[in-house]
Scaffold this motif. Structure first.
Motif, short mmCIF file in Angstrom:
data_model
loop_
_atom_site.label_atom_id
_atom_site.label_comp_id
_atom_site.label_asym_id
_atom_site.label_seq_id
_atom_site.Cartn_x
_atom_site.Cartn_y
_atom_site.Cartn_z
N PHE A 72 0.85 -1.19 0.00
CA PHE A 72 0.00 0.00 0.00
C PHE A 72 0.88 1.23 0.00
CE2 PHE A 72 -2.41 3.34 2.30
CZ PHE A 72 -3.51 3.43 1.46
N PHE A 73 0.53 2.21 -0.84
CA PHE A 73 1.23 3.49 -0.88
C PHE A 73 0.42 4.51 -0.08
CE2 PHE A 73 2.85 1.22 -4.48
CZ PHE A 73 4.11 1.73 -4.74
N GLY A 74 1.06 5.14 0.90
CA GLY A 74 0.35 6.12 1.71
C GLY A 74 1.35 6.97 2.50
N TYR A 75 0.84 7.76 3.44
CA TYR A 75 1.73 8.60 4.24
C TYR A 75 1.14 8.81 5.63
CZ TYR A 75 -1.30 12.64 3.00
OH TYR A 75 -2.35 13.51 2.83
N THR A 76 2.00 9.05 6.60
CA THR A 76 1.59 9.05 8.00
C THR A 76 0.71 10.24 8.37
OG1 THR A 76 3.57 10.21 8.80
CG2 THR A 76 3.69 7.80 8.62
N ASN A 77 0.80 11.34 7.62
CA ASN A 77 -0.05 12.50 7.90
C ASN A 77 -1.39 12.45 7.17
OD1 ASN A 77 1.39 14.70 9.61
ND2 ASN A 77 2.98 13.95 8.23
N CYS A 78 -1.64 11.36 6.48
CA CYS A 78 -2.92 11.18 5.78
C CYS A 78 -4.05 11.26 6.81
CB CYS A 78 -2.92 9.82 5.09
SG CYS A 78 -4.45 9.39 4.26
N PRO A 79 -5.05 12.11 6.57
CA PRO A 79 -6.07 12.35 7.59
C PRO A 79 -7.14 11.27 7.70
CG PRO A 79 -6.52 13.67 5.65
CD PRO A 79 -5.20 13.00 5.40
N ASP A 80 -7.26 10.39 6.71
CA ASP A 80 -8.40 9.48 6.78
C ASP A 80 -8.16 8.12 6.11
OD1 ASP A 80 -8.48 10.53 4.12
OD2 ASP A 80 -9.93 12.05 4.76
N ILE A 81 -8.05 8.10 4.80
CA ILE A 81 -8.10 6.83 4.06
C ILE A 81 -6.95 5.90 4.40
CG2 ILE A 81 -8.00 5.81 1.75
CD1 ILE A 81 -9.61 8.22 0.75
N CYS A 82 -5.73 6.44 4.51
CA CYS A 82 -4.59 5.56 4.81
C CYS A 82 -4.78 4.82 6.12
CB CYS A 82 -3.30 6.38 4.87
SG CYS A 82 -2.86 7.18 3.31
N GLN A 83 -5.25 5.53 7.13
CA GLN A 83 -5.47 4.90 8.43
C GLN A 83 -6.56 3.83 8.35
OE1 GLN A 83 -5.57 7.76 11.82
NE2 GLN A 83 -5.21 9.31 10.27
N MET A 84 -7.62 4.13 7.60
CA MET A 84 -8.70 3.16 7.45
C MET A 84 -8.22 1.89 6.76
SD MET A 84 -12.18 3.51 5.17
CE MET A 84 -11.26 3.32 3.64
N VAL A 85 -7.48 2.06 5.67
CA VAL A 85 -6.98 0.89 4.93
C VAL A 85 -6.04 0.07 5.78
CG1 VAL A 85 -5.59 0.16 2.95
CG2 VAL A 85 -7.31 1.95 2.65
N MET A 86 -5.09 0.73 6.45
CA MET A 86 -4.13 -0.01 7.26
C MET A 86 -4.79 -0.70 8.44
SD MET A 86 -1.45 0.19 5.53
CE MET A 86 -0.39 -0.69 6.69
N ALA A 87 -5.80 -0.07 9.01
CA ALA A 87 -6.54 -0.70 10.12
C ALA A 87 -7.28 -1.94 9.63
CB ALA A 87 -7.52 0.30 10.73
N ASN A 88 -7.84 -1.87 8.44
CA ASN A 88 -8.55 -3.04 7.89
C ASN A 88 -7.57 -4.18 7.59
OD1 ASN A 88 -11.15 -2.03 8.01
ND2 ASN A 88 -11.09 -1.17 5.95
N ILE A 89 -6.40 -3.85 7.08
CA ILE A 89 -5.41 -4.90 6.82
C ILE A 89 -4.93 -5.51 8.14
CG2 ILE A 89 -3.10 -5.37 5.92
CD1 ILE A 89 -3.57 -3.19 3.84
N ALA A 90 -4.66 -4.67 9.13
CA ALA A 90 -4.22 -5.17 10.43
C ALA A 90 -5.27 -6.07 11.06
CB ALA A 90 -3.90 -4.00 11.36
N SER A 91 -6.52 -5.68 10.95
CA SER A 91 -7.60 -6.50 11.48
C SER A 91 -7.71 -7.82 10.73
CB SER A 91 -8.93 -5.74 11.40
OG SER A 91 -10.00 -6.52 11.89
N ALA A 92 -7.48 -7.77 9.42
CA ALA A 92 -7.52 -9.00 8.61
C ALA A 92 -6.45 -9.98 9.07
CB ALA A 92 -7.33 -8.67 7.14
N MET A 93 -5.29 -9.48 9.45
CA MET A 93 -4.21 -10.36 9.90
C MET A 93 -4.62 -11.14 11.15
SD MET A 93 -1.86 -9.97 7.64
CE MET A 93 -3.20 -9.65 6.49
N THR A 94 -5.42 -10.51 12.02
CA THR A 94 -5.85 -11.18 13.25
C THR A 94 -6.88 -12.27 12.96
OG1 THR A 94 -7.69 -9.65 13.75
CG2 THR A 94 -5.48 -9.03 14.51
N ARG A 95 -7.49 -12.23 11.80
CA ARG A 95 -8.48 -13.24 11.42
C ARG A 95 -7.84 -14.49 10.83
NH1 ARG A 95 -13.88 -11.10 10.29
NH2 ARG A 95 -14.02 -8.92 10.95
N LEU A 96 -6.56 -14.42 10.48
CA LEU A 96 -5.86 -15.57 9.91
C LEU A 96 -5.33 -16.47 11.02
CD1 LEU A 96 -3.72 -13.70 7.21
CD2 LEU A 96 -5.99 -14.73 6.91
N ASP A 97 -5.19 -17.76 10.72
CA ASP A 97 -4.56 -18.62 11.72
C ASP A 97 -3.04 -18.41 11.66
OD1 ASP A 97 -3.39 -20.35 9.74
OD2 ASP A 97 -5.26 -21.48 9.61
#
Length: 206
Positions: A72-97
């Motif tokens: 994923f291409f993004g930046y740490t000062n991104c106000p909205d979408i980057c955080q949402m996408v990264m949070a969804n990916i992080a949550s997906a990782m917890t769903r894997l065995d």
């Protein structure tokens, strides 16, 4: 002027149709289709020299040895979408065995290297998942890499606060073991869908 963080901003206008594909990547009849969009002939990942959050040399071509790498291409000062996408990916990782998780890599490539130092990038990703890889470089190298992923990157207008936004594509790309990019997911992909698709890809690879 493009909208901030709009999906599908392209480095080469001639490839626009490739990123506008809406068809899903399918498997055999009767199997669940993936929710990703297929790019057609896979794009090739270049040997772009980057740095990881420890300051060590890093290349996607060397670092993507696992069956599934999400980029994923993004930046740490991104106000909205980057955080949402990264949070969804992080949550997906917890769903894997545990076995599935070991076969997946996640790489965040900054689109704002002027502000995203190795430390800033590392601290940002630590909030999502400490195993996520952060990659940075001089802007010309970031643009070179973005071009291969058909992601355009633009520094936006100065904000009243004195900062600035960075306009960039918001797809999440799959890089496979052959250093190719066969598909991508949109910014609104949920953690459940990411997890399901990753599991499907890993089963197909086994």
């Amino acid at each position: 002027m493009a909208d901030r963080n709009s999906t599908g901003i392209l480095a080469a206008s001639g490839m626009a149709l490739a990123l506008l594909l809406t068809g899903c990547s399918g498997g055999d009849e009767g199997s669940k289709p993936l929710s990703s969009s297929d790019v057609g002939t896979p794009w090739v990942v270049p040997d772009t020299d980057l740095k990881d959050t420890s300051g060590a040399d890093y290349r996607l071509t060397d670092g993507t040895t696992k069956p599934v790498t999400l980029v994923f291409f993004g930046y740490t000062n991104c106000p909205d979408i980057c955080q949402m996408v990264m949070a969804n990916i992080a949550s997906a990782m917890t769903r894997l065995d545990d076995d599935e998780r070991k076969q997946v890599e996640v790489v965040f490539v900054t689109t704002d290297p002027a502000r995203d130092t190795e430390k800033v990038l590392g601290d940002y990703l630590e909030r999502f998942d400490p195993t996520f890889i952060g990659a940075t470089a001089k802007m010309d190298r970031i643009l070179e890499l973005g071009k291969a992923f058909k992601v355009a990157i633009e520094k936006g207008e100065k904000l009243p606060s004195g900062g600035y936004d960075v306009t960039h594509g918001t797809q999440v790309f799959l890089v496979d073991e052959n250093d190719e990019i066969p598909m991508f997911w949109g910014q609104d992909t949920s953690s459940a869908v990411f997890a399901r698709d990753i599991s499907t890809l890993l089963k197909a690879d086994s």
